[in-house]
Design a protein around this motif. Structure first.
Motif, PDB file in Angstrom:
ATOM      1  N   GLN A  18      -3.517  27.418  26.319  1.00 51.08           N
ATOM      2  CA  GLN A  18      -2.171  27.824  25.926  1.00 51.08           C
ATOM      3  C   GLN A  18      -2.026  29.342  25.855  1.00 51.08           C
ATOM      4  N   GLU A  19      -3.134  30.058  25.992  1.00 53.76           N
ATOM      5  CA  GLU A  19      -3.111  31.516  25.944  1.00 53.76           C
ATOM      6  C   GLU A  19      -3.801  32.081  27.180  1.00 53.76           C
ATOM      7  N   ALA A  41      -2.012  31.704  31.139  1.00 60.15           N
ATOM      8  CA  ALA A  41      -2.062  30.393  30.484  1.00 60.15           C
ATOM      9  C   ALA A  41      -1.423  29.348  31.387  1.00 60.15           C
ATOM     10  N   GLY A  42      -2.132  28.245  31.591  1.00 61.78           N
ATOM     11  CA  GLY A  42      -1.613  27.174  32.426  1.00 61.78           C
ATOM     12  C   GLY A  42      -1.506  27.521  33.895  1.00 61.78           C
TER      13      GLY A  42
END
Length: 323
Positions: A222-223, A263-264
């Motif tokens: 997520q980061e 992120a992602g």
């Protein structure tokens, strides 16, 4: 003459037809490969009739040399070594012996769960179209064994067998490259939320002291994370380089401050763009060899990756520089 009455037909017509359930087989995720580095990832989809798997043994075929199994938390590894039927060249040296089988034991894989067991090695002395069978044995909690050791005769479908042995088919290098991305994703090297796949290095010319490395880095977190440094025992120094056009000239320079992995998202290092620059290389990378690399990430930490060395022609259309 036998009479078949309507009543009898009606009675038979309500008997339900139940197909025999098919058993999921132990298999290799990458089913085709060119000679050279090969990561054999075995998919184990179940136990033995409801029992958990407590050991998994793989016999390594002739032509798969220099094998190194991947450790699994909670499992111990036993390697049986012996002589090969032939002598091969590996990393510039002749080898005539090495691992012949690998056994993972001491763990517990529930019948309702799935897991993978991995061995990395080199496909050597093999020919296009040849099948290499990795015969395997599952041992379950009661001591029951499930052997995956059947070989399909030429021209027959291995899926028709009850217990087919996992196998890889040898293909030409250019054919194998089409399947590298999917196969490498399946056997990606990971740490934390970061995974590294489709990794390779370009073969170098005699006397050359710099080389290039490429890969795809994905961040499932997520980061954002960042690749801070790279090192390798076969190079005095490894840097992350960028390439860009400036005044109609392709300029290559070190990337300062690390490489951010969103992120992602993912970042691809490829010929003609971002890449790893191996410097002060004493022995030029030869096609079919492997280059061990350590990647240090800000959050995910250390990821150990092995880059198979491919032909110097790979990616040449995108990159005029031989590194």
């Amino acid at each position: 003459m036998h009479k078949f009455t309507l009543a009898a037909f009606a009675a038979l017509s309500v008997i339900p037809f139940t197909a025999a359930p098919s058993k999921a087989h132990v298999s290799l995720l990458q089913k085709e490969a060119a000679p050279g580095s090969y990561k054999a990832v075995f998919a184990v989809p179940h136990g033995c009739d409801g029992e958990p798997t407590t050991a998994f043994r793989v016999s390594l075929p002739e032509g798969f040399i220099g094998a190194k199994p991947m450790p699994k938390p909670g499992w111990t590894i036993e390697i049986e070594e012996g002589d090969y039927a032939e002598t091969y060249r590996l990393h510039g040296e002749e080898v005539s012996s090495g691992p012949l089988s690998v056994t993972w034991s001491g763990g517990s894989l529930a019948d309702s769960h799935y897991d993978e067991f991995t061995v990395r090695g080199t496909l050597a002395g093999v020919e296009e179209g040849e099948r290499l069978y990795f015969k395997a044995v599952q041992t379950c909690s009661s001591g029951k064994e499930e052997a995956w050791d059947q070989e399909a005769p030429a021209g027959e479908d291995a899926h028709a067998l009850d217990n087919p042995a996992p196998f890889v088919t040898i293909v030409a290098e250019h054919t194998a490259h089409h399947d590298h991305a999917a196969a490498d994703e399946a056997g990606a090297d990971t740490a934390g939320d970061v995974s590294v796949s489709s990794a390779w290095a370009r073969a170098m010319l005699p006397g050359q002291s710099t080389g290039g490395g490429y890969m795809t880095i994905r961040n499932e977190g997520q980061e954002p994370d960042a690749l801070l440094s790279v090192s390798s025992p076969v190079a005095g120094k490894v840097e992350i380089h960028s390439m860009e056009m400036k005044d109609d000239v392709m300029v290559m320079r070190p990337l300062e401050g690390g490489l951010e992995i969103p992120a992602g998202g993912s970042v691809t290092l490829e010929p003609g763009g971002l890449h790893l620059m191996f410097m002060q290389v004493e022995t030029p990378f030869a096609e079919g060899a492997e280059v061990p690399v350590t990647l240090e990430f800000e959050k995910a930490g250390r990821v150990e990756v092995v880059l198979p060395v491919r032909s110097a022609r790979a990616g040449r259309g995108q990159d005029a520089h031989q590194h």
